[in-house]
Every structure is written in structure tokens, then in C-alpha cells.
Design a protein around this motif. Structure first.
Motif, PDB file in Angstrom:
ATOM      1  N   PHE A  55      49.691  63.233  33.111  1.00  0.00           N
ATOM      2  CA  PHE A  55      48.433  63.618  33.758  1.00  0.00           C
ATOM      3  C   PHE A  55      48.202  62.721  34.965  1.00  0.00           C
ATOM      4  O   PHE A  55      48.649  61.564  34.975  1.00  0.00           O
ATOM      5  CB  PHE A  55      47.270  63.488  32.761  1.00  0.00           C
ATOM      6  N   PRO A  56      47.514  63.225  35.998  1.00  0.00           N
ATOM      7  CA  PRO A  56      47.230  62.387  37.164  1.00  0.00           C
ATOM      8  C   PRO A  56      46.574  61.071  36.737  1.00  0.00           C
ATOM      9  O   PRO A  56      45.710  61.065  35.851  1.00  0.00           O
ATOM     10  CB  PRO A  56      46.262  63.249  37.990  1.00  0.00           C
ATOM     11  N   GLU A  57      46.992  59.978  37.356  1.00  0.00           N
ATOM     12  CA  GLU A  57      46.576  58.647  36.932  1.00  0.00           C
ATOM     13  C   GLU A  57      45.059  58.492  36.832  1.00  0.00           C
ATOM     14  O   GLU A  57      44.547  57.869  35.894  1.00  0.00           O
ATOM     15  CB  GLU A  57      47.149  57.600  37.900  1.00  0.00           C
ATOM     16  N   TYR A 105      55.566  66.863  34.309  1.00  0.00           N
ATOM     17  CA  TYR A 105      56.366  66.591  33.110  1.00  0.00           C
ATOM     18  C   TYR A 105      57.375  65.454  33.329  1.00  0.00           C
ATOM     19  O   TYR A 105      57.716  64.729  32.403  1.00  0.00           O
ATOM     20  CB  TYR A 105      57.106  67.863  32.658  1.00  0.00           C
ATOM     21  N   SER A 106      57.810  65.291  34.564  1.00  0.00           N
ATOM     22  CA  SER A 106      58.829  64.266  34.834  1.00  0.00           C
ATOM     23  C   SER A 106      58.275  62.858  34.618  1.00  0.00           C
ATOM     24  O   SER A 106      59.032  61.905  34.436  1.00  0.00           O
ATOM     25  CB  SER A 106      59.356  64.403  36.267  1.00  0.00           C
ATOM     26  N   LYS A 107      56.950  62.721  34.644  1.00  0.00           N
ATOM     27  CA  LYS A 107      56.355  61.387  34.445  1.00  0.00           C
ATOM     28  C   LYS A 107      56.141  61.041  32.971  1.00  0.00           C
ATOM     29  O   LYS A 107      55.644  59.973  32.628  1.00  0.00           O
ATOM     30  CB  LYS A 107      55.023  61.291  35.196  1.00  0.00           C
ATOM     31  N   MET A 108      56.485  61.985  32.085  1.00  0.00           N
ATOM     32  CA  MET A 108      56.272  61.748  30.648  1.00  0.00           C
ATOM     33  C   MET A 108      57.433  60.991  30.007  1.00  0.00           C
ATOM     34  O   MET A 108      57.344  60.574  28.850  1.00  0.00           O
ATOM     35  CB  MET A 108      56.104  63.081  29.908  1.00  0.00           C
ATOM     36  N   THR A 109      58.521  60.815  30.751  1.00  0.00           N
ATOM     37  CA  THR A 109      59.757  60.360  30.107  1.00  0.00           C
ATOM     38  C   THR A 109      59.722  58.904  29.652  1.00  0.00           C
ATOM     39  O   THR A 109      60.652  58.438  28.996  1.00  0.00           O
ATOM     40  CB  THR A 109      60.980  60.572  31.028  1.00  0.00           C
ATOM     41  N   SER A 110      58.648  58.187  29.972  1.00  0.00           N
ATOM     42  CA  SER A 110      58.493  56.840  29.419  1.00  0.00           C
ATOM     43  C   SER A 110      58.172  56.902  27.925  1.00  0.00           C
ATOM     44  O   SER A 110      58.128  55.876  27.253  1.00  0.00           O
ATOM     45  CB  SER A 110      57.366  56.105  30.135  1.00  0.00           C
ATOM     46  N   GLY A 111      57.911  58.096  27.406  1.00  0.00           N
ATOM     47  CA  GLY A 111      57.670  58.222  25.973  1.00  0.00           C
ATOM     48  C   GLY A 111      56.254  58.654  25.635  1.00  0.00           C
ATOM     49  O   GLY A 111      55.923  58.812  24.457  1.00  0.00           O
ATOM     50  N   SER A 112      55.414  58.860  26.652  1.00  0.00           N
ATOM     51  CA  SER A 112      54.029  59.262  26.381  1.00  0.00           C
ATOM     52  C   SER A 112      53.646  60.452  27.260  1.00  0.00           C
ATOM     53  O   SER A 112      53.748  60.380  28.488  1.00  0.00           O
ATOM     54  CB  SER A 112      53.081  58.093  26.671  1.00  0.00           C
ATOM     55  N   TRP A 113      53.166  61.530  26.627  1.00  0.00           N
ATOM     56  CA  TRP A 113      52.804  62.700  27.440  1.00  0.00           C
ATOM     57  C   TRP A 113      51.538  62.474  28.257  1.00  0.00           C
ATOM     58  O   TRP A 113      51.282  63.182  29.237  1.00  0.00           O
ATOM     59  CB  TRP A 113      52.731  63.971  26.615  1.00  0.00           C
ATOM     60  N   THR A 120      60.645  67.561  22.980  1.00  0.00           N
ATOM     61  CA  THR A 120      59.368  67.611  23.684  1.00  0.00           C
ATOM     62  C   THR A 120      59.572  66.930  25.041  1.00  0.00           C
ATOM     63  O   THR A 120      60.512  66.119  25.181  1.00  0.00           O
ATOM     64  CB  THR A 120      58.268  66.917  22.840  1.00  0.00           C
ATOM     65  N   PRO A 121      58.769  67.259  26.058  1.00  0.00           N
ATOM     66  CA  PRO A 121      59.045  66.736  27.403  1.00  0.00           C
ATOM     67  C   PRO A 121      59.166  65.217  27.483  1.00  0.00           C
ATOM     68  O   PRO A 121      59.946  64.703  28.290  1.00  0.00           O
ATOM     69  CB  PRO A 121      57.838  67.224  28.224  1.00  0.00           C
ATOM     70  N   HIS A 122      58.428  64.475  26.633  1.00  0.00           N
ATOM     71  CA  HIS A 122      58.480  63.028  26.794  1.00  0.00           C
ATOM     72  C   HIS A 122      59.771  62.401  26.268  1.00  0.00           C
ATOM     73  O   HIS A 122      60.021  61.217  26.484  1.00  0.00           O
ATOM     74  CB  HIS A 122      57.241  62.342  26.194  1.00  0.00           C
TER      75      HIS A 122
END
Lengths: 174, 174
Positions: free
Chosen positions: B45-47, B33-41, B151-153
Motif C-alpha cells: 500500500f502507498p506509504e 504487489y512488487s513492494k510486498m516481497t519483503s514478506g508483508s502485504w 501469495t504475492p508477498h
């Protein structure tokens, strides 16, 4: 940059013209333009065939290959450079038309992007500086300047500045 | 009657929750979830699987059977009696979702009509008194009161009044 809201059917696309040509070929009969003045071009077709016309309007693919209104591509290509343009179509009434309308727009007006299309049921929440539409019901709530695009079903409407064709639009906007 | 503009994905429909459940079942892995903060959920997900996730988002049918956000049906059923409600979704980016979103809305929120749905690419031309959306990019141009749906993002966004859930929306609007 001023925002111009532009309708799709009877303004840049010609579903009525397409339907009349098809009907002529299929039934060898003409439409009665004087019966369209209630606001719907479907009423110009003989009553016994109006259900058929509506079914064809609702069918997948109908909106995918419509003729383009004369000069609309050239004028909008220029307008797109100096205005923020959105194509707003009250299309949700025709669920099968939604993807067709997007594909049609991107094919015939390749300078527009998907970001410039709005598919809605009602246009009262649309905001902008100018709106070009063939239906008074869409213009009535608009807060900006309103232009009625000329078509047989609106000839008795007198409230709005009338645009007869895209050459006239070019004179105003370009 | 005040007009309330309500977003679809992550506000009344749950595509992220659906995708996470599917991914867990398919790959037995969790999102970050911490990787969603750029604005996209999708970024959570793994790259190596993000292309797959996007393909699934783009595929016909994905948006047709999404879970409904908790309490959104009950609260919106009441709000629909005293507000002019429009569901506005930036869906044109996903051409296969357009009809699915209409069918989904009319099935899960049967008190809405097709007139209340707007499918667009950009929301800057939308006008109203209140807007509930999970994306700051949609709220930024809106002239009325703005609510950021949690939401998380968007957890790092601080500019807007945050709505944590539909119970909180009920306290404000009902």
C-alpha cells in the motif's frame, strides 16, 4: 535453550480461588473439594449452582483480573532468562476469555511478550522439552518431560511428577 | 491419522483481498504487489496510508467477515475426514482479532470445532506431519513436511514446495 510449556489456569492464574471467594461472599457456602476429583473444579460447587458458575466463567472480564499463583511471577521472571517459555492455555472453549488472558498475562508478567502466549482448544500439537500443567489430558500427548501442577481436582492422579508450588519449580528449573 | 497444520490469513481467509477492495473503493488507488516481497502485504500500500491500513487490521471486527479462499471450504471439509486438522494463526499480535477469528472459523467452516483452533504469537512450538503456511518464518522451525501457500508477498521464496491453490492441495492430500 530448552523450551518449557506452562499452563495458565490453576498454574499461574487462580480462577478456582477467585470463584470460591466470590461464591462464599455471594452464598455463604463452601465447596466440596472431594467432588472435584473427576478432573473439574466446577464439580466441587453445589449442583444447583454449577450452571451459574459456568456462566460466570464464560462472561467477559472474568479472566482479566484473576489472582496470580504464589511465587509464579518471581520464579518465571528468572526462568524466562534461561529457558524458552510459552504460556499455553486451552482457552478457546471460553471465547470471551481470549483477549482477557492476553491482557492479564502482559499486566502481571510484564517480562513476557505476546509472542509467548498460545491460546488453543487442545494441546496435542504442542512440542517442547518440559510441560507444567494441572490436567493429565494435556500432559498425556506431550513428547517432553511432564510435571503435574498440584490442585484439588488432580489429587488422585499418580502418573506424573507432581509440582506442589512454584518454589518447588524453582528448585528444579533454576 | 496424520496431523496437518493450516494457517488462517492468506491461506483460508483473505484479509489482503478484503483490504485491497476496501482501499480501492475508499481511495480509488491500486496497491503495488512488487513492494510486498519483503514478506508483508501491508508494504504494497502507498506509504502514506500504511498506518491507516494497520489501524484497520487492528480494529475489532476486521477479521470477523473476511472472504474465504477459493475451494478451501470444500477441500478442508474432505480433508477433515481423514486427517487431524488444526488451524493455527499467529493472531496474538492482533488482540482484537482473537474472538473474531474463532467466530469466523466456526461460521465458514462449520465442520471444524473450537478444539481445532490455535491462536499464537509464534509457531515454533507447533508439531505435526504437514504444515501449510504463507510465511517462511512459520515453516522454518516445523519438523514435518512444509508447503508454502502462494501469495504475492512470498513469490521470491524458493525453499519450500509451493501450493498455488486449494485444488492443488486436494491433489496432494485427497
Amino acid at each position: 535453550m530448552e523450551r518449557v510449556i506452562i499452563d495458565m489456569d490453576e498454574v499461574i492464574a487462580d480462577p478456582m480461588g477467585e470463584m470460591i471467594n466470590w461464591y462464599r461472599g455471594e452464598f455463604g457456602r463452601e465447596v466440596d473439594y472431594s467432588k472435584m476429583t473427576s478432573g473439574s473444579w466446577v464439580k466441587g460447587f453445589p449442583e444447583e449452582h454449577q450452571t451459574l458458575i459456568l456462566e460466570r466463567l464464560m462472561s467477559p472480564g472474568f479472566f482479566r483480573h484473576l489472582p496470580v499463583m504464589q511465587d509464579s511471577v518471581d520464579v518465571l521472571k528468572e526462568m524466562n532468562k534461561s529457558y524458552e517459555i510459552f504460556i499455553v492455555s486451552a482457552a478457546v472453549e471460553f471465547p470471551n476469555s481470549l483477549k482477557d488472558k492476553l491482557d492479564w498475562l502482559l499486566e502481571y508478567f510484564p517480562f513476557f511478550t505476546w509472542r509467548q502466549l498460545v491460546l488453543c482448544g487442545d494441546k496435542r500439537m504442542i512440542n517442547g522439552d518440559h510441560m507444567i500443567d494441572d490436567h493429565p489430558r494435556n500432559l498425556v500427548h506431550f513428547p517432553g518431560k511432564k510435571y503435574l501442577y498440584h490442585t484439588p481436582h488432580n489429587i488422585s492422579v499418580t502418573e506424573y511428577q507432581r509440582l506442589h508450588d512454584w518454589k518447588e519449580a524453582a528448585e528444579i528449573f533454576l
